[in-house]
Scaffold this motif. Structure first.
Motif, short mmCIF file in Angstrom:
data_model
loop_
_atom_site.label_atom_id
_atom_site.label_comp_id
_atom_site.label_asym_id
_atom_site.label_seq_id
_atom_site.Cartn_x
_atom_site.Cartn_y
_atom_site.Cartn_z
N PHE A 157 0.82 2.01 1.66
CA PHE A 157 0.29 1.67 0.99
C PHE A 157 -0.21 2.51 -0.77
O PHE A 157 -0.56 2.25 -1.17
N GLY A 158 0.29 3.56 -0.90
CA GLY A 158 0.32 4.69 -1.87
C GLY A 158 1.07 3.82 -2.41
O GLY A 158 1.32 4.03 -4.20
N SER A 159 2.63 2.68 -2.48
CA SER A 159 3.21 1.41 -3.26
C SER A 159 2.22 1.30 -4.11
O SER A 159 2.84 0.59 -4.70
N ALA A 160 1.34 0.09 -3.20
CA ALA A 160 1.31 -0.84 -3.77
C ALA A 160 0.39 -0.41 -4.72
O ALA A 160 -0.44 -1.30 -5.90
N LEU A 161 -0.17 0.22 -4.23
CA LEU A 161 -2.17 1.12 -5.44
C LEU A 161 -0.87 1.47 -6.58
O LEU A 161 -1.53 0.89 -7.66
N ALA A 162 -0.13 2.24 -6.68
CA ALA A 162 0.49 2.48 -7.56
C ALA A 162 0.82 1.23 -8.74
O ALA A 162 1.21 0.88 -9.49
N HIS A 185 7.08 2.15 -11.41
CA HIS A 185 5.91 3.71 -10.98
C HIS A 185 5.90 2.53 -9.25
O HIS A 185 4.87 3.97 -8.63
N GLY A 186 6.00 1.42 -8.28
CA GLY A 186 6.41 1.70 -7.20
C GLY A 186 7.06 2.29 -6.08
O GLY A 186 6.98 2.92 -5.33
N PHE A 200 2.95 9.94 -6.56
CA PHE A 200 2.30 10.91 -7.74
C PHE A 200 2.00 10.49 -8.48
O PHE A 200 1.37 10.69 -10.05
N TYR A 201 2.34 8.92 -9.22
CA TYR A 201 1.83 7.95 -9.57
C TYR A 201 0.83 7.76 -9.93
O TYR A 201 -0.36 7.89 -11.22
#
Length: 50
Positions: A13-18, A35-36, A41-42
């Protein structure tokens, strides 16, 4: 076993959101990929700077 699933989902989810945030700002696939990889962090950087 359930803890591993939560962590795995959170990272996804964090990767997709970034990537979505990056794409909406830069319109660049290269930046979205970078950014993914940076994931949360991003996302946190974006939230703090906006």
């Amino acid at each position: 076993m359930e803890k591993k699933e939560v962590v795995r989902s959170g990272i996804g989810f964090g990767s997709a959101l970034a990537m979505v945030i990056s794409w909406s700002l830069h319109k660049s696939i290269l930046w979205a990929i970078v950014h993914g990889f940076l994931t949360w962090f991003y996302v946190i950087y974006y939230a703090v700077t906006r």
